[in-house]
Write a protein that holds these residues in place. Structure first.
Motif, PDB file in Angstrom:
ATOM      1  N   ALA A 239      48.964  30.028  48.347  1.00 20.13           N
ATOM      2  CA  ALA A 239      48.065  28.987  48.471  1.00 20.13           C
ATOM      3  C   ALA A 239      47.291  28.667  47.222  1.00 20.13           C
ATOM      4  CB  ALA A 239      47.257  28.525  49.737  1.00 20.13           C
ATOM      5  N   ILE A 240      46.559  29.597  46.731  1.00 22.42           N
ATOM      6  CA  ILE A 240      45.590  29.845  45.770  1.00 22.42           C
ATOM      7  C   ILE A 240      46.395  29.459  44.525  1.00 22.42           C
ATOM      8  CG2 ILE A 240      44.199  30.946  44.154  1.00 22.42           C
ATOM      9  CD1 ILE A 240      42.963  32.307  46.678  1.00 22.42           C
TER      10      ILE A 240
ATOM     11  N   ASP B 265      50.506  30.195  35.721  1.00 23.81           N
ATOM     12  CA  ASP B 265      50.001  30.626  34.562  1.00 23.81           C
ATOM     13  C   ASP B 265      50.770  29.959  33.478  1.00 23.81           C
ATOM     14  OD1 ASP B 265      48.049  32.282  35.921  1.00 23.81           O
ATOM     15  OD2 ASP B 265      49.349  33.989  35.413  1.00 23.81           O
ATOM     16  N   LYS B 266      51.948  30.039  33.110  1.00 15.33           N
ATOM     17  CA  LYS B 266      52.641  29.548  32.279  1.00 15.33           C
ATOM     18  C   LYS B 266      52.547  28.162  32.093  1.00 15.33           C
ATOM     19  CE  LYS B 266      55.779  33.615  31.831  1.00 15.33           C
ATOM     20  NZ  LYS B 266      54.581  34.162  31.897  1.00 15.33           N
TER      21      LYS B 266
ATOM     22  N   ALA C  93      38.072  26.466  34.036  1.00 14.52           N
ATOM     23  CA  ALA C  93      37.184  27.596  34.329  1.00 14.52           C
ATOM     24  C   ALA C  93      37.781  28.023  36.169  1.00 14.52           C
ATOM     25  CB  ALA C  93      35.693  27.331  34.270  1.00 14.52           C
ATOM     26  N   ILE C  94      37.876  26.819  37.105  1.00 14.69           N
ATOM     27  CA  ILE C  94      38.503  27.172  38.378  1.00 14.69           C
ATOM     28  C   ILE C  94      39.502  27.777  38.375  1.00 14.69           C
ATOM     29  CG2 ILE C  94      39.013  26.031  40.374  1.00 14.69           C
ATOM     30  CD1 ILE C  94      36.656  23.994  39.887  1.00 14.69           C
ATOM     31  N   ALA C  95      40.653  27.216  37.447  1.00 18.10           N
ATOM     32  CA  ALA C  95      41.950  27.877  37.601  1.00 18.10           C
ATOM     33  C   ALA C  95      41.998  29.377  36.786  1.00 18.10           C
ATOM     34  CB  ALA C  95      42.993  26.871  36.558  1.00 18.10           C
ATOM     35  N   GLY C  96      41.133  29.640  36.039  1.00 21.59           N
ATOM     36  CA  GLY C  96      41.007  30.913  35.513  1.00 21.59           C
ATOM     37  C   GLY C  96      40.610  31.830  36.381  1.00 21.59           C
ATOM     38  N   ALA C  97      39.431  31.532  37.359  1.00 26.26           N
ATOM     39  CA  ALA C  97      38.916  32.269  38.395  1.00 26.26           C
ATOM     40  C   ALA C  97      39.919  32.394  39.385  1.00 26.26           C
ATOM     41  CB  ALA C  97      37.603  31.522  38.821  1.00 26.26           C
ATOM     42  N   SER C  98      40.516  31.543  39.912  1.00 24.09           N
ATOM     43  CA  SER C  98      41.652  31.655  40.811  1.00 24.09           C
ATOM     44  C   SER C  98      42.654  32.630  40.700  1.00 24.09           C
ATOM     45  CB  SER C  98      42.252  30.051  41.147  1.00 24.09           C
ATOM     46  OG  SER C  98      42.982  29.762  40.103  1.00 24.09           O
ATOM     47  N   ASP C  99      43.076  32.735  39.250  1.00 24.12           N
ATOM     48  CA  ASP C  99      43.984  33.528  38.876  1.00 24.12           C
ATOM     49  C   ASP C  99      43.692  35.013  39.115  1.00 24.12           C
ATOM     50  OD1 ASP C  99      46.248  34.516  37.648  1.00 24.12           O
ATOM     51  OD2 ASP C  99      45.580  34.628  35.635  1.00 24.12           O
ATOM     52  N   GLY C 100      42.254  35.363  38.910  1.00 24.90           N
ATOM     53  CA  GLY C 100      42.033  36.797  39.269  1.00 24.90           C
ATOM     54  C   GLY C 100      41.741  36.897  40.785  1.00 24.90           C
ATOM     55  N   LEU C 101      41.372  35.816  41.585  1.00 25.64           N
ATOM     56  CA  LEU C 101      41.064  35.837  42.779  1.00 25.64           C
ATOM     57  C   LEU C 101      42.433  36.258  43.735  1.00 25.64           C
ATOM     58  CD1 LEU C 101      39.208  35.881  45.458  1.00 25.64           C
ATOM     59  CD2 LEU C 101      39.927  33.050  45.317  1.00 25.64           C
ATOM     60  N   ASP C 102      43.625  35.231  43.558  1.00 27.54           N
ATOM     61  CA  ASP C 102      44.793  35.505  44.208  1.00 27.54           C
ATOM     62  C   ASP C 102      45.426  36.758  44.023  1.00 27.54           C
ATOM     63  OD1 ASP C 102      46.052  35.218  41.689  1.00 27.54           O
ATOM     64  OD2 ASP C 102      46.823  33.315  41.940  1.00 27.54           O
TER      65      ASP C 102
ATOM     66  N   ALA D 158      43.239  36.849  27.530  1.00 27.79           N
ATOM     67  CA  ALA D 158      42.678  36.446  26.200  1.00 27.79           C
ATOM     68  C   ALA D 158      43.098  34.992  25.890  1.00 27.79           C
ATOM     69  CB  ALA D 158      43.371  37.136  24.846  1.00 27.79           C
ATOM     70  N   GLN D 159      44.245  34.427  26.478  1.00 23.25           N
ATOM     71  CA  GLN D 159      44.399  33.128  26.330  1.00 23.25           C
ATOM     72  C   GLN D 159      43.378  32.159  27.144  1.00 23.25           C
ATOM     73  OE1 GLN D 159      48.835  31.798  26.574  1.00 23.25           O
ATOM     74  NE2 GLN D 159      49.161  34.064  26.621  1.00 23.25           N
ATOM     75  N   ILE D 160      43.216  32.840  28.506  1.00 23.07           N
ATOM     76  CA  ILE D 160      42.238  32.019  29.244  1.00 23.07           C
ATOM     77  C   ILE D 160      40.825  31.903  28.621  1.00 23.07           C
ATOM     78  CG2 ILE D 160      41.004  31.880  31.424  1.00 23.07           C
ATOM     79  CD1 ILE D 160      43.485  33.062  32.632  1.00 23.07           C
ATOM     80  N   ILE D 161      40.473  33.079  28.090  1.00 31.81           N
ATOM     81  CA  ILE D 161      39.089  33.136  27.399  1.00 31.81           C
ATOM     82  C   ILE D 161      39.067  32.195  25.969  1.00 31.81           C
ATOM     83  CG2 ILE D 161      37.776  34.523  26.113  1.00 31.81           C
ATOM     84  CD1 ILE D 161      38.410  36.844  27.798  1.00 31.81           C
ATOM     85  N   TYR D 162      40.269  32.363  25.344  1.00 32.37           N
ATOM     86  CA  TYR D 162      40.230  31.226  24.291  1.00 32.37           C
ATOM     87  C   TYR D 162      40.134  29.680  24.504  1.00 32.37           C
ATOM     88  CZ  TYR D 162      41.813  28.874  19.977  1.00 32.37           C
ATOM     89  OH  TYR D 162      42.098  27.963  19.090  1.00 32.37           O
TER      90      TYR D 162
END
Length: 198
Positions: free
Chosen positions: A15-16, A75-76, A44-53, A135-139
């Motif tokens: 779901a995430i 992600d892509k 930022a929300i999308a990036g955090a959710s990537d780690g959470l799921d 790195a892409q998300i941080i950029y």
């Protein structure tokens, strides 16, 4: 007590990931209309959710083929959308957007070829691929933060780091999967489908 595979929460990582897919359209709209603070918040929300799921799936044993596919697709879609629009708006280098999109097109073509010629595939990104995505998300976050409120934050060194990681992970993907495909097609080893897609 229900096992992890039968927990009512087992679909939460999926779901995430699906939420991240749904965020692509509003993020794209905000970037196109140069609503930088709002775009920054959603990225930022999308990036955090990537780690959470990923954490939930690994920690509670909620991994699934569907979840792996949704995570990779989310992600892509997100990264390609952001890099293409920022490059179009001349807020990110065009050459960097070409490298990012080119890597993902190579991966997508390879996954399609594996599916057609060999069988089902289950995405399991390598550490190099995960570092590339991070790195892409941080950029993207630094670019949007610079556009929103902190102009001096831009860094060409970070852009080059993203480019190097994209090329390195793309080459790693081609080499590993070409070898696996050769062995699978020529019957020299029994390979489980989908180990290491990134």
């Amino acid at each position: 007590m229900p096992s992890a595979s039968h927990s009512p929460w087992r679909h939460l990582p999926n779901a995430i990931s699906m939420l991240r897919v749904l965020l692509v359209a509003p993020i794209g709209w905000l970037l196109w209309h140069e609503k930088w603070p709002s775009a920054l918040a959603l990225v930022a929300i999308a990036g955090a959710s990537d780690g959470l799921d990923g954490f939930l799936a690994r920690h509670y044993g909620w991994q699934s083929r569907l979840g792996g596919m949704l995570d990779a697709i989310a992600d892509k879609l997100l990264l390609i959308c952001c890099f293409v629009i920022l490059a179009w708006r001349q807020e990110a280098p065009l050459w960097l957007a070409v490298i990012v999109c080119g890597r993902d097109l190579v991966i997508a073509a390879g996954a399609l070829g594996w599916r057609v010629l060999i069988g089902p595939i289950e995405p399991q990104p390598s550490l190099l691929s995960k570092a590339c995505t991070l790195a892409q998300i941080i950029y993207l976050l630094t670019v949007l933060l610079a556009l929103a409120c902190w102009p001096g934050l831009r860094s060409s060194a970070l852009a080059w780091l993203v480019a190097v990681l994209c090329v390195a992970s793309g080459v790693d993907y081609v080499v590993r999967w070409s070898r696996r495909a050769w062995r699978a097609l020529h019957g020299n080893s029994r390979l489980p489908p989908g180990k290491g897609l990134g």
